[in-house]
Design a protein around this motif. Structure first.
Motif, PDB file in Angstrom:
ATOM      1  N   ILE A 196       8.235  15.366   9.181  1.00 54.20           N
ATOM      2  CA  ILE A 196       7.619  14.997   7.914  1.00 54.20           C
ATOM      3  C   ILE A 196       6.193  14.548   8.197  1.00 54.20           C
ATOM      4  O   ILE A 196       5.902  14.021   9.270  1.00 54.20           O
ATOM      5  N   LEU A 197       5.294  14.768   7.251  1.00 44.04           N
ATOM      6  CA  LEU A 197       3.888  14.413   7.422  1.00 44.04           C
ATOM      7  C   LEU A 197       3.602  13.073   6.758  1.00 44.04           C
ATOM      8  O   LEU A 197       3.988  12.842   5.612  1.00 44.04           O
ATOM      9  N   ILE A 198       2.912  12.193   7.467  1.00 45.50           N
ATOM     10  CA  ILE A 198       2.540  10.876   6.959  1.00 45.50           C
ATOM     11  C   ILE A 198       1.032  10.721   7.078  1.00 45.50           C
ATOM     12  O   ILE A 198       0.465  10.863   8.160  1.00 45.50           O
ATOM     13  N   GLY A 199       0.363  10.412   5.980  1.00 50.00           N
ATOM     14  CA  GLY A 199      -1.087  10.229   5.998  1.00 50.00           C
ATOM     15  C   GLY A 199      -1.515   9.072   6.882  1.00 50.00           C
ATOM     16  O   GLY A 199      -0.794   8.090   7.053  1.00 50.00           O
ATOM     17  N   LYS A 200      -2.701   9.181   7.430  1.00 51.76           N
ATOM     18  CA  LYS A 200      -3.217   8.166   8.351  1.00 51.76           C
ATOM     19  C   LYS A 200      -3.981   7.047   7.653  1.00 51.76           C
ATOM     20  O   LYS A 200      -4.378   6.077   8.303  1.00 51.76           O
ATOM     21  N   LYS A 201      -4.219   7.167   6.333  1.00 48.47           N
ATOM     22  CA  LYS A 201      -5.065   6.203   5.635  1.00 48.47           C
ATOM     23  C   LYS A 201      -4.346   5.564   4.450  1.00 48.47           C
ATOM     24  O   LYS A 201      -4.494   6.014   3.313  1.00 48.47           O
ATOM     25  N   PRO A 202      -3.580   4.500   4.687  1.00 48.04           N
ATOM     26  CA  PRO A 202      -2.923   3.787   3.588  1.00 48.04           C
ATOM     27  C   PRO A 202      -3.965   3.189   2.642  1.00 48.04           C
ATOM     28  O   PRO A 202      -5.077   2.831   3.053  1.00 48.04           O
ATOM     29  N   THR A 203      -3.609   3.090   1.363  1.00 52.55           N
ATOM     30  CA  THR A 203      -4.505   2.497   0.380  1.00 52.55           C
ATOM     31  C   THR A 203      -3.662   1.957  -0.773  1.00 52.55           C
ATOM     32  O   THR A 203      -2.439   2.043  -0.742  1.00 52.55           O
ATOM     33  N   GLY A 204      -4.317   1.414  -1.797  1.00 48.91           N
ATOM     34  CA  GLY A 204      -3.573   0.941  -2.957  1.00 48.91           C
ATOM     35  C   GLY A 204      -4.052  -0.409  -3.452  1.00 48.91           C
ATOM     36  O   GLY A 204      -4.723  -1.165  -2.741  1.00 48.91           O
ATOM     37  N   GLN A 224       0.812  -1.209   0.000  1.00 45.56           N
ATOM     38  CA  GLN A 224       0.000   0.000   0.000  1.00 45.56           C
ATOM     39  C   GLN A 224       0.851   1.268   0.000  1.00 45.56           C
ATOM     40  O   GLN A 224       2.059   1.226   0.241  1.00 45.56           O
ATOM     41  N   PHE A 225       0.194   2.423  -0.267  1.00 43.17           N
ATOM     42  CA  PHE A 225       0.873   3.712  -0.217  1.00 43.17           C
ATOM     43  C   PHE A 225       0.138   4.666   0.712  1.00 43.17           C
ATOM     44  O   PHE A 225      -1.015   4.427   1.083  1.00 43.17           O
ATOM     45  N   VAL A 226       0.839   5.731   1.104  1.00 43.88           N
ATOM     46  CA  VAL A 226       0.253   6.785   1.925  1.00 43.88           C
ATOM     47  C   VAL A 226       0.606   8.138   1.311  1.00 43.88           C
ATOM     48  O   VAL A 226       1.489   8.242   0.470  1.00 43.88           O
ATOM     49  N   MET A 227      -0.080   9.163   1.755  1.00 39.52           N
ATOM     50  CA  MET A 227       0.307  10.521   1.400  1.00 39.52           C
ATOM     51  C   MET A 227       1.462  10.934   2.305  1.00 39.52           C
ATOM     52  O   MET A 227       1.423  10.706   3.523  1.00 39.52           O
ATOM     53  N   LEU A 228       2.492  11.504   1.711  1.00 36.73           N
ATOM     54  CA  LEU A 228       3.684  11.921   2.457  1.00 36.73           C
ATOM     55  C   LEU A 228       4.028  13.342   2.028  1.00 36.73           C
ATOM     56  O   LEU A 228       3.878  13.692   0.857  1.00 36.73           O
ATOM     57  N   GLY A 229       4.499  14.149   2.973  1.00 33.08           N
ATOM     58  CA  GLY A 229       4.831  15.504   2.563  1.00 33.08           C
ATOM     59  C   GLY A 229       5.453  16.347   3.656  1.00 33.08           C
ATOM     60  O   GLY A 229       5.826  15.865   4.722  1.00 33.08           O
TER      61      GLY A 229
END
Length: 271
Positions: free
Chosen positions: A103-111, A50-55
């Motif tokens: 760094i910011l890591i999204g809480k909702k992995p998906t993919g 899966q992937f997450v939003m990172l930024g």
């Protein structure tokens, strides 16, 4: 995941969609590729692939893009494999971060590159180009992958030999890992290919599949939808070619809702 898709979103609130983590480790492989690791919030759960939003927070607002998680679901830290784009909205900044930076890591992995998207099979091909290798670095560390398949074949196609950044890990470290090695060594096959320099295996993965060379090299029969499953991740043109190749051979694309013979995820824009 494409850097041109980086987007600015409203500032974080008390119900933020992101965890604030810290960079713990960096490795700049080449002028265009690097890996980073971060702390991991104990509440974050994800499936291999899966992937997450990172930024990063830029001028008070999160600037984000999608990144496949390269670390195992059971790991204490999160690992990400990235390109560097000089004028990329996010990667131009991300490549300059240092250990200890936030760094910011999204809480909702998906993919889509998850085991649940595939029907049962005998061999699993993880076909990656460039940083499209990232989700497969998570999958090859997942014990369930080896419980479900007799052979796990990782193909990594890059332009130059120096871009085979995880070559040592896949060919030596993982098969000899004190915990996973006994499970991995008999089943994992690593097949690196290079397109623009002399190398033991040269050429585009589509050509190597079409000619049958890859199967001669690894000692397995040509692709058969009755037996072989595939996950694809890379640039859009090679994904399109691979998808056409598989559909022509009778393969059906799958998803978690409707498992099939192969699944794919777009990794980045070719520039």
């Amino acid at each position: 995941m494409q850097d041109t898709a980086a987007i600015a979103v409203p500032p974080k609130t008390k119900t933020s969609a992101f965890h604030v983590e810290r960079v713990t480790w960096l490795r700049h492989w080449t002028d265009s590729l690097f890996t980073l690791r971060t702390t991991r919030d104990p509440t974050l759960r994800f499936a291999a692939g899966q992937f997450v939003m990172l930024g990063l927070e830029v001028e008070g607002k999160p600037l984000l893009r999608a990144y496949s998680i390269a670390s195992a679901p059971w790991a204490d830290e999160l690992e990400f494999y990235s390109i560097k784009v000089a004028d990329g909205p996010l990667t131009s900044r991300l490549q300059k971060i240092k250990e200890g930076d936030e760094i910011l890591i999204g809480k909702k992995p998906t993919g889509t590159l998850v085991l649940d998207g595939l029907r049962p099979g005998r061999n699993l091909y993880l076909v990656g180009t460039g940083t499209g290798l990232a989700p497969f670095l998570s999958l090859v560390r997942e014990p369930e992958v080896y419980e479900r398949f007799d052979k796990v074949i990782v193909t990594h196609t890059v332009r130059e030999v120096a871009d085979l950044n995880y070559r040592e890990f896949l060919s030596h470290e993982l098969p000899n890992d004190e915990i996973l090695g006994e499970l991995v060594a008999p089943k994992l096959i690593y097949y690196p290919t290079v397109t623009r320099e002399p190398f033991v295996t040269q050429g585009r993965i589509t050509d190597l599949i079409s000619s049958g060379k890859i199967f001669d090299d690894i000692g397995l029969p040509p692709l058969d939808p009755a037996r072989d499953r595939l996950m694809l991740c890379g640039g859009p043109s090679v994904l399109a070619d691979l998808k056409t190749l598989l559909l022509d051979r009778g393969y059906e694309e799958g998803s978690v809702a409707n498992p099939g013979d192969f699944v794919l995820e777009r990794a980045f824009v070719e520039t």
